[in-house]
Design a protein around this motif. Sequence first.
Motif, mmCIF file in Angstrom:
data_model
loop_
_atom_site.group_PDB
_atom_site.id
_atom_site.type_symbol
_atom_site.label_atom_id
_atom_site.label_comp_id
_atom_site.label_asym_id
_atom_site.label_seq_id
_atom_site.Cartn_x
_atom_site.Cartn_y
_atom_site.Cartn_z
ATOM 1 N N ALA A 26 4.122 -0.220 1.468
ATOM 2 C CA ALA A 26 2.310 0.226 1.159
ATOM 3 C C ALA A 26 2.614 1.888 1.365
ATOM 4 N N ALA A 27 2.489 2.522 2.556
ATOM 5 C CA ALA A 27 1.793 3.729 2.825
ATOM 6 C C ALA A 27 3.609 4.895 2.062
ATOM 7 N N ILE A 28 4.657 4.097 1.865
ATOM 8 C CA ILE A 28 5.402 5.263 1.682
ATOM 9 C C ILE A 28 5.424 5.110 -0.578
ATOM 10 N N GLU A 29 4.982 4.202 -0.776
ATOM 11 C CA GLU A 29 4.205 4.501 -2.647
ATOM 12 C C GLU A 29 4.134 5.132 -2.412
ATOM 13 N N LEU A 30 2.289 4.942 -1.916
ATOM 14 C CA LEU A 30 1.601 5.680 -1.721
ATOM 15 C C LEU A 30 1.012 7.437 -1.678
ATOM 16 N N CYS A 31 2.269 7.155 -0.654
ATOM 17 C CA CYS A 31 2.938 8.367 -0.170
ATOM 18 C C CYS A 31 1.990 9.553 0.758
ATOM 19 N N VAL A 32 1.499 8.287 1.582
ATOM 20 C CA VAL A 32 -0.153 8.428 2.390
ATOM 21 C C VAL A 32 0.837 8.013 3.914
ATOM 22 N N THR A 33 -0.024 7.761 5.168
ATOM 23 C CA THR A 33 0.283 7.421 6.011
ATOM 24 C C THR A 33 0.140 5.437 6.033
ATOM 25 N N GLN A 34 0.527 5.347 7.210
ATOM 26 C CA GLN A 34 0.366 3.602 7.421
ATOM 27 C C GLN A 34 -0.778 2.940 7.954
ATOM 28 N N ALA A 35 -1.973 4.374 9.005
ATOM 29 C CA ALA A 35 -2.200 4.205 9.129
ATOM 30 C C ALA A 35 -3.973 4.682 8.205
ATOM 31 N N ALA A 36 -4.132 5.635 7.107
ATOM 32 C CA ALA A 36 -4.357 5.447 5.966
ATOM 33 C C ALA A 36 -4.484 4.499 5.138
ATOM 34 N N ILE A 37 -3.226 3.591 5.390
ATOM 35 C CA ILE A 37 -3.612 2.398 4.113
ATOM 36 C C ILE A 37 -4.261 1.255 5.794
ATOM 37 N N SER A 38 -4.494 1.617 6.671
ATOM 38 C CA SER A 38 -5.037 0.101 7.372
ATOM 39 C C SER A 38 -5.995 0.648 7.343
ATOM 40 N N HIS A 39 -6.225 1.349 7.400
ATOM 41 C CA HIS A 39 -8.569 2.013 7.579
ATOM 42 C C HIS A 39 -8.567 1.874 6.150
ATOM 43 N N GLN A 40 -7.678 2.152 5.083
ATOM 44 C CA GLN A 40 -8.581 1.236 3.746
ATOM 45 C C GLN A 40 -8.678 -0.178 3.269
ATOM 46 N N ILE A 41 -7.817 -0.496 4.004
ATOM 47 C CA ILE A 41 -7.977 -2.484 4.045
ATOM 48 C C ILE A 41 -8.975 -2.885 5.053
ATOM 49 N N LYS A 42 -9.267 -1.796 5.591
ATOM 50 C CA LYS A 42 -10.436 -2.641 6.837
ATOM 51 C C LYS A 42 -11.493 -2.284 6.218
ATOM 52 N N MET A 43 -11.961 -0.991 5.604
ATOM 53 C CA MET A 43 -12.948 -0.701 4.985
ATOM 54 C C MET A 43 -13.292 -1.699 3.784
ATOM 55 N N LEU A 44 -12.539 -2.097 3.362
ATOM 56 C CA LEU A 44 -12.041 -3.142 2.251
ATOM 57 C C LEU A 44 -12.928 -4.436 2.355
ATOM 58 N N GLU A 45 -12.590 -5.166 3.211
ATOM 59 C CA GLU A 45 -12.574 -5.585 3.765
ATOM 60 C C GLU A 45 -14.241 -6.492 4.443
ATOM 61 N N GLU A 46 -14.493 -5.351 4.791
ATOM 62 C CA GLU A 46 -15.762 -4.928 5.771
ATOM 63 C C GLU A 46 -16.818 -4.758 4.550
ATOM 64 N N ARG A 47 -16.864 -4.488 3.363
ATOM 65 C CA ARG A 47 -17.375 -4.185 2.336
ATOM 66 C C ARG A 47 -17.247 -5.309 1.681
ATOM 67 N N LEU A 48 -16.399 -6.001 1.784
ATOM 68 C CA LEU A 48 -16.554 -7.279 0.956
ATOM 69 C C LEU A 48 -17.080 -8.586 2.500
ATOM 70 N N GLY A 49 -16.797 -8.716 3.092
ATOM 71 C CA GLY A 49 -16.919 -9.978 4.325
ATOM 72 C C GLY A 49 -16.303 -10.087 4.279
ATOM 73 N N VAL A 50 -15.239 -10.492 3.937
ATOM 74 C CA VAL A 50 -13.977 -11.352 4.117
ATOM 75 C C VAL A 50 -12.757 -10.729 4.340
ATOM 76 N N SER A 51 -12.011 -11.528 5.413
ATOM 77 C CA SER A 51 -10.195 -11.162 5.302
ATOM 78 C C SER A 51 -9.362 -11.397 4.342
ATOM 79 N N LEU A 52 -9.252 -10.160 3.916
ATOM 80 C CA LEU A 52 -7.703 -10.171 3.001
ATOM 81 C C LEU A 52 -6.181 -10.123 3.242
ATOM 82 N N PHE A 53 -5.592 -10.659 4.816
ATOM 83 C CA PHE A 53 -4.462 -10.786 4.959
ATOM 84 C C PHE A 53 -4.134 -11.391 5.819
ATOM 85 N N ILE A 54 -3.686 -11.585 6.536
ATOM 86 C CA ILE A 54 -3.393 -12.428 7.556
ATOM 87 C C ILE A 54 -1.684 -12.286 7.871
ATOM 88 N N ARG A 55 -1.511 -11.499 9.637
ATOM 89 C CA ARG A 55 -0.704 -10.902 10.028
ATOM 90 C C ARG A 55 -0.101 -12.499 10.135
#
Length: 302
Positions: A26-55
């Motif tokens: 995802a980071a490669i497709e969006l031309c950002v860092t992996q950390a940026a993707i992880s941060h955005q996902i975490k922020m979205l999960e916190e806003r929604l109050g749910v987990s979106l992924f399972i590793r």
Amino acid sequence: MDRPQLPLNALRAFEVAARQGSFTRAAIELCVTQAAISHQIKMLEERLGVSLFIRTSRGLQLTDEGKSLLPVLEDAFDAISAALDRFDDPGYVEVLNVGVVTTFATGWLIERLGAFRRAYPGIDLRLSTNNNRVDLAGEGLEMAIRFGDGGWPGLWRRRLFDAPMSPLCDAATAARLKQPTDLYALPLMRSYRNSEWESWFAMQGLVCPKLNGPRLDSSPAMASLAAAGHGVALLPVSMFAKDLEEGRLVRPFPAEITTGSYWLTRLASRPPTQAMKRFETWLISEVAGWQETLSSCPSREA
């Protein structure tokens, strides 16, 4: 409609990560860092109050909440992209990605693609062939043509036509086949659908012999081996009409079985686009015209 401030970057990061199955891709497709993707996902999960992924050991897996959110975002981003494309290009062409089981593609569809493109120059039809195993959402396909009984959960489907199957082989092999029991002495090629030969022999009132021929997941590959004299293949006759007409294959026995049909499918959760509707209409019209003339198609029988 009042809209709260939408976290568009986070929603986009989630949609790409879900589609790619990886934060790294995802980071490669969006031309950002992996950390940026992880941060955005975490922020979205916190806003929604749910987990979106399972590793897992196999990579990222969507939770139930993630599965419900993904198709909504895919439709929204597709609609936005389509609208922007129309502004950028006055000669806008709508892309339609369709997965097609290889047998149907080579035996029926490919020769008719010119007619579709002439009828709908504004649709860029892109085909992706497969061995009847297809993941519409995972492969980015709007529609798929597949073979089976139509029992696919979560899919809208429309039956195109049945595909009766009969033994096919080369002329020299066919000359040795006087009755169905003569098949016992020959290699019988198998697909991943193990019961097909059993059903065909049962129709003759016979027990299926032990199958020792090659196993392939492609009917065109089986047809090529049969035409080269390497055994007998149980194949959908209508998909190999040209090979029969030109003598590359011969049909030694008239008996046939029907184990499934060809179907046009799409995700039931995704409304059809204009291009999807037009492709469906064209396909059904072509099938109707073909079926009217099917009885006049020559076949080669020993």
